[in-house]
Structures are given as C-alpha cells and as structure tokens.
Design a protein around this motif. Structure first.
Motif, short mmCIF file in Angstrom:
data_model
loop_
_atom_site.label_atom_id
_atom_site.label_comp_id
_atom_site.label_asym_id
_atom_site.label_seq_id
_atom_site.Cartn_x
_atom_site.Cartn_y
_atom_site.Cartn_z
N ASP A 165 0.81 -1.21 0.00
CA ASP A 165 0.00 0.00 0.00
C ASP A 165 0.85 1.27 0.00
O ASP A 165 1.91 1.32 0.61
CB ASP A 165 -0.90 -0.03 1.23
CG ASP A 165 -1.38 1.35 1.62
OD1 ASP A 165 -2.10 1.96 0.81
OD2 ASP A 165 -1.02 1.82 2.72
N ALA A 166 0.36 2.29 -0.71
CA ALA A 166 1.01 3.60 -0.66
C ALA A 166 -0.03 4.71 -0.62
O ALA A 166 0.30 5.88 -0.75
CB ALA A 166 1.92 3.79 -1.88
N ARG A 167 -1.31 4.37 -0.44
CA ARG A 167 -2.32 5.40 -0.60
C ARG A 167 -3.63 5.21 0.16
O ARG A 167 -4.47 6.08 0.14
CB ARG A 167 -2.65 5.52 -2.09
CG ARG A 167 -2.88 4.13 -2.70
CD ARG A 167 -3.86 4.07 -3.81
NE ARG A 167 -5.16 4.48 -3.49
CZ ARG A 167 -6.09 3.68 -2.96
NH1 ARG A 167 -5.84 2.43 -2.66
NH2 ARG A 167 -7.29 4.16 -2.73
N MET A 168 -3.87 4.07 0.81
CA MET A 168 -5.19 3.92 1.43
C MET A 168 -5.37 4.94 2.55
O MET A 168 -4.41 5.42 3.14
CB MET A 168 -5.41 2.48 1.92
CG MET A 168 -4.77 2.13 3.25
SD MET A 168 -5.39 0.56 3.90
CE MET A 168 -4.12 -0.58 3.41
N SER A 169 -6.63 5.30 2.81
CA SER A 169 -6.89 6.34 3.79
C SER A 169 -6.92 5.74 5.19
O SER A 169 -7.12 4.54 5.37
CB SER A 169 -8.22 7.01 3.50
OG SER A 169 -9.27 6.10 3.77
N ALA A 170 -6.75 6.62 6.19
CA ALA A 170 -6.80 6.18 7.58
C ALA A 170 -8.16 5.57 7.90
O ALA A 170 -8.26 4.55 8.58
CB ALA A 170 -6.52 7.36 8.51
#
Lengths: 459, 244
Positions: free
Chosen positions: A416-421
């Motif tokens: 992952d490099a982008r999923m939101s909190a």
C-alpha cells in the motif's frame, strides 16, 4: 531499492519497490547491535522519525521515513538445530535475505516453509509483513513458522518475544510493519526438502468462475496460484492459468535434482526506466492475450527447479523499472470466501472497463488467517494487480476501495502507498489494540513511517 | 582446505570466510572483538564449515604473533591458505597534523602485517606448500593527495610482498597481493558511495577465484587494474595539481 543522490542536502531519495512515493532520507547502516541502540538513543523523535529498512522490497511507503536504519549488517546465522523428532530450527539475524538462507539450507536438504515471489526480501521484512506464499491455504503465513524473535525497542531494551513470552508484542510485531521496534533475529522452523524439482501443472480456466472452481477442487495441492487476465471482458472475464506445484518425492529423484546448491541463474537487468508510454491498454491487452494463448499451447505438466517456480520474476533484475519513472502501485486485496465471487466480478469488471492493468495479475486462495494484529490474510481470495502511477489511477483505486469495503475485504499494507486512515480502520478491526500497544512500547513514537502517519497509527 | 584468516571481522574477510565455509573448509579465525568473532564462528558453522577455531588478539601487539602462528599450525596440522585482512583507514587530515595518528595507522596496516609475514614465512618455508594472501589496496599503487597516509601504509606491504614472493616461490609457496578497489563496507561508512563501489560479496568472489588461480597481484574487482594503470600513468607535473 530505489535511491538517487541529492548533492544539495547530502541526503538520498528513497522509495519502495514500486518507486512511488519517493522520500529524502538518511540511511544509516549500523554494523552491530550496539550501534543500533546508539543510533536510536541519538535520534530525536520530535525532529526525525525512524523506521527499519531491509531489502527495500515492500512496495509502497511502509519502509520510508526520515531516518532509515538498514539491517544490512545483521546478516549472520546463529544456529541450525535438528531435534530428535526431526524438526529443524534455524536461528538467524533479521537482515539475511531469504535467498541467502536458501543458499545455505537447500544443500542440507532443508527448505523455508513460506516463500513469497521475491527472494530478495529479508527475514525482518518477512516478519514485519507476515508474508504469504503459494501454499498459504495449507501452511499459513511466514510468522506462523516463527518460534520466537528478539526485538530492539525504542528504549534500547532488547526483548525476547514468542507465543508464550511477551505474546502481545509478538503478535503485534508479526505483520506489524516495523512499528514496534527492530527485529534483530528470529527462530524459524524449516521443512525437509526432498528434491530441487517441483512438478508444476498448469490448468487453463476460461473465466473467473472456472478458475475459482478449480482452486476449490485443488485445495490439497501444496502450491497454487493463478495468473489472471484482468483486462479480458465479457465471457472471458477473469480467464486465467492456474499453476499447481508439488515437491518431487525423493523416490523419483534423479541425481540432478537431489538437494544441492543451485547454480547462479543468469539474470537480465533492466538498466533504466522504460518510457511509461509503452505500457498502455493496448500493449497490456496484447501481452495478456498472448501470454494466455502461449500457456494454453504448452504442455500441462513440467518438472522445473524451485527457483524458477517460486521466483519467476527475479530473473529480471530491477523489473520495477518497466513501469516507467513515476513508478507503479500494486493493489492487493483479499475478500472473504462468502463474498469473493461477487466482489471479484465487480472489481475485475471495473478494472477492465478502465482499461488499466498489468502484465501479471495474480489470484490466490488463502487459508485461514492468524491472530497477529495487522496480518493481511483472511480465508478467501486475494487478487494482486500492478498499475503504473498516473493521475487517473487514484480515482479508480478509490472506487475499488469502496468495492473492497462493501465486500468485507481489505488491502495488504506491504503493497500500500495510498489507502486512507478511515479505510484502514474499517478494514483492520484490531488497529485499536495495535495502537494501544504501540503507545506502551514506543511512547515517543520513534518508529514511524510515511505509511503509519498516513494511516493514523503514529504521529 | 585449512584456512587461517587474520582480521576475520573485516567486511571482506567475513565475506571470503563465508564462501569457504559454504564449501566445507576448516577455518581458524583471528580478530580483536571477541563477541563478533564468536558470532562469526557460529555463522560459518551453520553455513557449512567443517570446523571453526578462534583466537582473540589485538594484532597491533606483534610480540604475540609467533605464538599465534604456532597455535594455528598446531590446531590444524597444516595451513593451505593464510589470509591477512586486518586494517584501518586513518583520517588523512589527522595524519597530516599529528605524527602519532600516522604511526598508529602504520602499526596496524604495515608493521603488524610484516611481523605476521615474518612468522608465517618461516613456517610456510618448512611446510613447503600453501598460499599466503594479503589484502593491500589500490591506494598503494600511487600516493594521492587525499589519501596518501593510508596509501603509503599499504604500498610498503605491497613492495615487501614483491620480494617475499620470490623467496617463498623457491619453497613452493604462492604469495598473493590482493588489491581491492572501493568497497561498500563499515570502513567506508563516512564516504558517499558512487558507481565504483563494490559490495564485500563481489570482492570476496574475486578473491576466492584469484587465490584458486594463483594470481600474484589481484585487483578486485578486476577492472581496477586498468583504472590504476591510468592513475599511475598521469605525469607528476599534472598529478600534483589533482585533488583526488
């Protein structure tokens, strides 16, 4: 490992295997355990955060921070013991790569119980990601075979963790993407190896339904993984080639395949970034179609050596450069058994419609998950797709996130490099327990990566 | 093979020792840091060494070299290969200001090596076979403004080896001068790494192969032979103006 020199700041730019995102950082290479403790004591977490870094083979930003503590010199074996019942246990330092371990144990007739698609990963990375392999449906993930590990905490204290001793810390560290501390060494259970050769059978599935049915039918096969054409549409949606593998039994051994050191395979280096224009929906579709046609025409079973079976991509050194200078994202999701069929249909539909996708998308049946707090696998299906980084990719992935969430799935932190909190918290229910433990074992939050900040796990 | 490795904790020595261990050789390790030598012994045993012995010694203490060599021969019976790897990289600026700093570098890099060669030479003469290999440096090929203290300390060893080789040749013993280029190791942790840096593993593969082929002067990796040829050919009138 991506790195570029910046002469102005004296720092280098680092990235994960996907070469996105990039971050300026100082890489420190402590040459002993004491030096690790000194580096930690000297760093001020209010100014600069630290994260351990092994081979740099996690794809996104989980091994990126301001200070990168390299485990490169933690590269020694400690012991290899075989008990009376015949179980072999290897104790070794965290910076050794799985390839280095194989080089040493294969000639002794031993093998690693779990191997990912990349043999360059280190033991520390394998633990931090709780990596899985083509045999997850039978043998579980890497940490299921780790007896114990020694962890260097932010305070400089070294703790022995196992399922019976500091078990909370053990289950947080396994799959804990490096946030609990630095793994110094670990004890790994090995399996006996009868032969260098793997008997591989390839089964052709003309769509997703067929592929999943075949996977359910062959749940007893030791290794199973499918290449899937995520660009095929309509009736051919999800057409795939399912690879099954078994170790060749010792009785069928010829002299050549007896466990021994494998010869170094010749490598092909990708010397520079490919122009990213080369990767477009037409070239990808053409590649996927020809791959499918080729595999369909080849014999269905073959004897190949383990190196070729487990690490087909490793022959292309720096294959990540094929996706161009901006890098790529690997989107790896897992959906639970109950919703997998429906969910995968929806996701493949969306990807094919967008016309984005990659050379090699991979579908795999997972077995049961384990009790590590942030480990990825749950029983169901996992799909991994590579996408080159471009502006129009991110909205698509957000849409896929919504589908994954709706079907009760989640994404692999290591890719992952982008999923939101928010998405992370919704899909990793144990995140709160992890955060509590993190507050206890690292109150100043010394260990923190770009990813952990994005996910709200650290400051 | 029965191999004596002196300065076994150096990055190159460790990498070389691992290659020999994997082949199932017998090793005798000498180093100063006891805990690191012990760690390395265990590592080499797992990798396949048939036997590993160790001796903890500060190599600058030349009075103990005789006993060391005696012990190694006693333990292994004979020695097929003695490899001297220990060394230090003195700060050039310190050596310019302070002779004691230079002397310290010479003691470790030069004098202790010559003392060991004296002891080893006499024993290998009696043995009448085997190989003695010493890690020197490409820095010894020509004194450069930025690094001549280190270069001089290694050059003396290389010059000594040229004559020593002749003496040992008469007794059936090979002498190998190993000159690594820039190595990405803890010794060079303060230096920015460029394209010319090689990993200790790469250097070790060259060393093992070169020793097997009984090379006399071995550049590791091999292309350093050409680089240093060019460096040596630069006329002094120009060279004195260069800063590297």
């Amino acid at each position: 490992m991506g790195k570029n020199h910046n002469t102005q700041t004296g720092q280098l730019t680092y990235s994960g295997w996907g070469r996105y995102p990039k971050q300026e950082a100082s890489l420190v290479e402590p040459s002993s355990r004491d030096e690790f403790a000194t580096c930690l004591a000297m760093s001020d977490p209010r100014e600069q955060k630290t994260i351990a870094r092994g081979a740099g083979r996690s794809y996104g930003d989980s091994a990126l921070s301001e200070i990168l503590l390299s485990t490169r010199y933690l590269d020694n074996f400690s012991s290899l013991e075989t008990s009376e019942s015949g179980h072999s246990t290897l104790r070794c330092a965290a910076g050794l790569s799985l390839a280095q371990i194989l080089e040493t144990i294969v000639p002794k007739g031993l093998f690693l119980p779990v191997l990912p698609g990349a043999k360059a990963v280190t033991v520390g990375g394998a633990i931090a990601s709780d990596i899985h392999g083509k045999n997850h449906h039978i043998d579980g993930s890497f940490c299921d075979h780790v007896d114990s590990l020694r962890l260097l905490l932010a305070s400089g204290e070294v703790v022995d963790c196992s399922r019976s001793h500091h078990s909370e810390l053990f289950h947080a560290t396994c799959g804990g993407i490096g946030l609990t501390g630095i793994v110094l060494d670990a004890s790994i259970c090995l399996t006996p190896l009868s032969s260098l050769a793997i008997t591989q059978s390839s089964l052709i599935a003309s769509n997703l339904e067929e592929c999943m049915e075949l996977m359910e039918q062959h749940l007893k096969a030791k290794y199973s993984v499918a290449w899937i054409d995520c660009l095929a549409k309509g009736a051919a949606k999800g057409r795939s080639v399912l690879y099954l593998g078994e170790h060749l039994p010792a009785s069928e051994n010829n002299a050549r395949s007896k466990p021994q050191a494998l010869k170094r395979r010749s490598e092909i280096n990708i010397p520079f970034n490919a122009p990213s224009m080369l990767l477009n929906r037409y070239s990808m579709a053409a590649f996927n179609s020809s791959y499918y046609a080729l595999k369909k025409s080849l014999p269905a079973t073959a004897k190949i050596d383990y190196d070729k079976f487990f690490f087909p991509l490793e022959r292309l050194r720096n294959w990540n450069r094929l996706y161009g200078a901006k890098g790529f994202l690997q989107y790896q999701l897992v959906l639970p058994l109950a919703t997998a069929r429906e969910g995968l249909h929806a996701i493949l539909e969306r990807v094919a419609r967008a016309g984005k996708g990659s050379f090699l998308s991979v579908l795999k049946r997972f077995g049961k998950g384990n009790s590590n707090l942030l480990s990825f696998p749950i029983e169901g299906y996992t799909l991994a797709m590579d996408f080159k980084v471009e502006d129009s990719l991110f909205p698509l992935l957000d849409e896929l996130d919504a589908l994954v969430l709706a079907h009760g799935g989640r994404l692999y932190l290591t890719k992952d490099a982008r999923m939101s909190a928010e998405f992370f918290r919704q899909t990793y229910p144990e995140w709160e327990r992890f955060a509590e433990l993190k507050a206890k074992c690292d109150p100043d939050q010394k260990f923190s990566s770009l990813q952990s900040r994005r996910l709200g796990l650290t400051r | 093979m029965k191999i004596l490795i002196i300065g076994a904790n150096s990055a190159i020595a460790t990498a070389v020792a691992r290659q020999y261990a994997q082949r199932g050789d017998q090793l005798f390790l000498v180093g100063r840091d006891a805990s690191r030598i012990t760690t390395l012994s265990a590592d080499l045993t797992v990798r396949g060494a048939t036997a590993v012995s160790q001796e903890i010694l500060d190599l600058a203490d030349t009075h103990r070299h005789n006993a060391l060599v005696e012990k190694a021969f006693e333990q292994m019976g004979c020695i097929d290969l003695a490899l001297i790897c220990h060394g230090t990289l003195p700060q050039q600026e310190d050596c310019e200001r302070d002779f004691d700093a230079l002397l310290e570098g010479l003691k470790v890099n030069t004098l202790s090596t010559l003392s060991l060669l004296t002891e080893l030479g006499n024993r290998f003469e009696q043995q009448g076979s085997g190989k003695i290999a010493v890690i020197t440096s490409v820095a010894g090929d020509r004194g450069r403004r930025s690094n001549y203290a280190y270069g001089a300390s290694k050059a003396m060893v290389s010059t000594y080896l040229q004559g020593f080789r002749g003496r040992m040749h008469a007794h059936g013993v090979d002498v190998i001068d190993i000159r690594p280029g820039l190595v990405d190791s803890p010794m060079t942790s303060e230096i920015k790494k460029g394209l010319l840096f090689s990993s200790p593993d790469r250097v070790a593969r060259c060393v093992v192969k070169g020793i097997e082929r009984r090379r006399t002067t071995l550049y590791a990796p091999g292309y350093w032979r050409f680089i240093m040829l060019v460096v040596r050919l630069i006329p002094d009138s120009l060279f004195k103006r260069l800063k590297f």
